[in-house]
Design an enzyme around this catalytic site. Structure first.
Site, PDB file in Angstrom:
ATOM      1  N   ASP A   1       0.825  -1.207   0.000  1.00 39.45           N
ATOM      2  CA  ASP A   1       0.000   0.000   0.000  1.00 39.45           C
ATOM      3  C   ASP A   1       0.866   1.268   0.000  1.00 39.45           C
ATOM      4  OD1 ASP A   1      -2.428  -1.372  -0.011  1.00 39.45           O
ATOM      5  OD2 ASP A   1      -2.271  -1.742   2.137  1.00 39.45           O
ATOM      6  N   GLY A   2       2.005   1.190   0.694  1.00 41.12           N
ATOM      7  CA  GLY A   2       2.929   2.337   0.712  1.00 41.12           C
ATOM      8  C   GLY A   2       3.415   2.663  -0.701  1.00 41.12           C
TER       9      GLY A   2
ATOM     10  N   ASN B   1      -4.609   8.789   2.012  1.00 43.41           N
ATOM     11  CA  ASN B   1      -4.974   8.209   3.311  1.00 43.41           C
ATOM     12  C   ASN B   1      -5.476   9.240   4.317  1.00 43.41           C
ATOM     13  OD1 ASN B   1      -4.429   5.519   2.908  1.00 43.41           O
ATOM     14  ND2 ASN B   1      -2.398   5.552   3.847  1.00 43.41           N
ATOM     15  N   GLU B   2      -4.598  10.198   4.627  1.00 44.42           N
ATOM     16  CA  GLU B   2      -4.950  11.123   5.703  1.00 44.42           C
ATOM     17  C   GLU B   2      -4.081  12.369   5.667  1.00 44.42           C
ATOM     18  OE1 GLU B   2      -1.545   9.529   6.558  1.00 44.42           O
ATOM     19  OE2 GLU B   2      -2.985   8.054   7.210  1.00 44.42           O
TER      20      GLU B   2
ATOM     21  N   ALA C   1      -3.798  11.914  21.290  1.00 41.92           N
ATOM     22  CA  ALA C   1      -3.477  12.265  22.685  1.00 41.92           C
ATOM     23  C   ALA C   1      -4.129  13.575  23.122  1.00 41.92           C
ATOM     24  CB  ALA C   1      -1.956  12.324  22.863  1.00 41.92           C
TER      25      ALA C   1
HETATM   26  P1  NAP Z   1       4.690   3.024   5.096  1.00 41.79           P
HETATM   27  O1  NAP Z   1       5.817   2.147   5.465  1.00 41.79           O
HETATM   28  O2  NAP Z   1       4.501   3.404   3.678  1.00 41.79           O
HETATM   29  O3  NAP Z   1       3.330   2.382   5.667  1.00 41.79           O
HETATM   30  C1  NAP Z   1       3.211   1.979   7.004  1.00 41.79           C
HETATM   31  C2  NAP Z   1       2.246   0.807   7.074  1.00 41.79           C
HETATM   32  O4  NAP Z   1       0.924   1.277   6.781  1.00 41.79           O
HETATM   33  C3  NAP Z   1       2.568  -0.291   6.036  1.00 41.79           C
HETATM   34  O5  NAP Z   1       2.373  -1.544   6.644  1.00 41.79           O
HETATM   35  C4  NAP Z   1       1.534  -0.032   4.949  1.00 41.79           C
HETATM   36  O6  NAP Z   1       1.235  -1.192   4.209  1.00 41.79           O
HETATM   37  C5  NAP Z   1       0.363   0.407   5.775  1.00 41.79           C
HETATM   38  N1  NAP Z   1      -0.665   1.169   5.057  1.00 41.79           N
HETATM   39  C6  NAP Z   1      -0.499   2.220   4.215  1.00 41.79           C
HETATM   40  N2  NAP Z   1      -1.699   2.645   3.782  1.00 41.79           N
HETATM   41  C7  NAP Z   1      -2.626   1.839   4.340  1.00 41.79           C
HETATM   42  C8  NAP Z   1      -4.051   1.782   4.286  1.00 41.79           C
HETATM   43  N3  NAP Z   1      -4.751   2.657   3.564  1.00 41.79           N
HETATM   44  N4  NAP Z   1      -4.683   0.847   5.031  1.00 41.79           N
HETATM   45  C9  NAP Z   1      -3.981  -0.026   5.785  1.00 41.79           C
HETATM   46  N5  NAP Z   1      -2.645  -0.025   5.880  1.00 41.79           N
HETATM   47  C10 NAP Z   1      -1.976   0.905   5.170  1.00 41.79           C
HETATM   48  O7  NAP Z   1       4.771   4.280   6.078  1.00 41.79           O
HETATM   49  P2  NAP Z   1       4.949   5.848   5.865  1.00 41.79           P
HETATM   50  O8  NAP Z   1       5.801   6.092   4.679  1.00 41.79           O
HETATM   51  O9  NAP Z   1       5.385   6.420   7.157  1.00 41.79           O
HETATM   52  O10 NAP Z   1       3.453   6.415   5.648  1.00 41.79           O
HETATM   53  C11 NAP Z   1       2.502   5.924   4.796  1.00 41.79           C
HETATM   54  C12 NAP Z   1       1.211   5.640   5.545  1.00 41.79           C
HETATM   55  O11 NAP Z   1       1.491   4.756   6.611  1.00 41.79           O
HETATM   56  C13 NAP Z   1       0.545   6.858   6.178  1.00 41.79           C
HETATM   57  O12 NAP Z   1      -0.430   7.397   5.324  1.00 41.79           O
HETATM   58  C14 NAP Z   1      -0.061   6.325   7.480  1.00 41.79           C
HETATM   59  O13 NAP Z   1      -1.463   6.114   7.396  1.00 41.79           O
HETATM   60  C15 NAP Z   1       0.587   4.982   7.681  1.00 41.79           C
HETATM   61  N6  NAP Z   1       1.306   5.012   8.960  1.00 41.79           N
HETATM   62  C16 NAP Z   1       0.694   4.479  10.042  1.00 41.79           C
HETATM   63  C17 NAP Z   1       1.286   4.561  11.278  1.00 41.79           C
HETATM   64  C18 NAP Z   1       0.592   3.966  12.444  1.00 41.79           C
HETATM   65  O14 NAP Z   1      -0.382   3.230  12.234  1.00 41.79           O
HETATM   66  N7  NAP Z   1       1.044   4.252  13.651  1.00 41.79           N
HETATM   67  C19 NAP Z   1       2.515   5.179  11.439  1.00 41.79           C
HETATM   68  C20 NAP Z   1       3.124   5.708  10.302  1.00 41.79           C
HETATM   69  C21 NAP Z   1       2.494   5.629   9.059  1.00 41.79           C
HETATM   70  P3  NAP Z   1       2.276  -1.879   3.201  1.00 41.79           P
HETATM   71  O15 NAP Z   1       3.201  -2.657   4.091  1.00 41.79           O
HETATM   72  O16 NAP Z   1       1.408  -2.739   2.352  1.00 41.79           O
HETATM   73  O17 NAP Z   1       2.998  -0.804   2.435  1.00 41.79           O
END
Ligand code: NAP
Length: 265
Positions: free
Chosen positions: A45-46, A120-121, A183
């Site tokens: 998804d990333g 996403n957000e 928070a």
């Molecule tokens: P990233 O490594 O690209 O993604 C972090 C994780 O979020 C990966 O496991 C990714 O799946 C998953 N993900 C991304 N979009 C998703 C969706 N729509 N539904 C479910 N899972 C999803 O991280 P990044 O570069 O920091 O940021 C990309 C996205 O990651 C952000 O938009 C944010 O929503 C999410 N993220 C979440 C958290 C958290 O939950 N605490 C923290 C940081 C970022 P894949 O492994 O398939 O790529």
């Protein structure tokens, strides 16, 4: 049919990319990184988020097609082993192009308005001190929020950061906005909803305050704003991303695969 490829280098080999290019070329596709009609994204998804942001200025003219290399796969219906089926589905029109609206944030300071888009957000956060802002929806004040920040997710992003914060998951085809707190401070000085709020996608969310040192995250991207920001306005935009989905795509199956199956075994 022009195409380009975006992929996660750690999970996809050069050999795979070469064989993919050969198969696409045999089927009448022409590689054009600058002006693709199709963007094949390989990874997770990333990888989809990165592909969308790479082509954000041409987003309406592109069809995104995902090949999953073994991760969650909310946006990838085919696996990297399914390339022959995928090409055949495209050529035989046996695939659906689903159009999803992107989030838009206008970041307003005295000098300028900066606009960003996200799948996403959009996250408005202050990692250094409490962020205090008035939250309004369609110019009706909801609350004065204080805490680390707020996340506004689309239905597509509801299963990502929003879920980790305790927000609800929303089925992809519902054009809604979800506001979730990070928070929040709840005391006699500050009181907020203390719950995620889901509203219609036709609504405008406004965050107003004396923002300084805020970080505005959008998907994997972020802006560190040194200027004084007065307001961040968030809506579902008129820009859409076109995602190719299998005709038998089922959202509940995807959810189950992503979050449930391992726990049952
Ligand atoms: P990233 O490594 O690209 O993604 C972090 C994780 O979020 C990966 O496991 C990714 O799946 C998953 N993900 C991304 N979009 C998703 C969706 N729509 N539904 C479910 N899972 C999803 O991280 P990044 O570069 O920091 O940021 C990309 C996205 O990651 C952000 O938009 C944010 O929503 C999410 N993220 C979440 C958290 C958290 O939950 N605490 C923290 C940081 C970022 P894949 O492994 O398939 O790529």
């Amino acid at each position: 049919m022009n195409y380009s490829i975006c992929y996660k280098k750690e999970t996809i080999t050069d050999m795979y990319i070469d064989s993919l290019k050969k198969k696409l070329s045999k089927s009448g596709f022409v590689y054009d990184e600058d002006n693709p009609n199709y963007v094949f994204f390989l990874g997770g998804d990333g990888t989809f988020l990165r592909a969308v942001h790479k082509y954000i200025d041409k987003i309406e003219t592109i069809k995104f097609v995902g090949l999953n290399a073994g991760t969650l796969g909310f946006f990838l219906d085919y696996s990297t082993n399914d390339i022959d089926d995928l090409i055949s589905d495209i050529l035989n029109n046996n695939i659906n192009a689903i159009s999803y609206p992107l989030l838009r944030a206008d970041i307003i300071s005295r000098k300028e308005v900066k606009t960003i888009y996200a799948v996403n957000e959009i996250r408005v956060e202050n990692p250094f001190r409490s962020l205090v802002c008035d939250v309004s929806i369609e110019d009706h004040k909801l609350e004065t929020f204080a805490g680390n920040g707020l996340v506004v997710a689309s239905s597509l992003g509801s299963s990502a950061y929003n879920k980790s914060l305790g927000g609800a998951i929303i089925e992809h085809n519902l054009p809604l906005l979800e506001i979730t707190e990070i928070a929040a401070i709840q005391n006699n000085a500050y009181r907020s909803l203390a719950s995620s709020l889901i509203i219609g996608g036709d609504k405008k969310i406004s965050l107003k305050g004396k923002f300084s040192d805020i970080v505005i995250g959008y998907d994997h991207e972020f802006l560190k704003e040194d200027k004084k920001i007065n307001e961040v306005r968030i809506v579902l935009s008129n820009k859409h991303v076109n995602l190719m989905r299998k005709v038998d795509h089922n959202y509940i199956d995807v959810l189950r695969k992503a979050f449930i199956i391992d726990k049952e075994m």
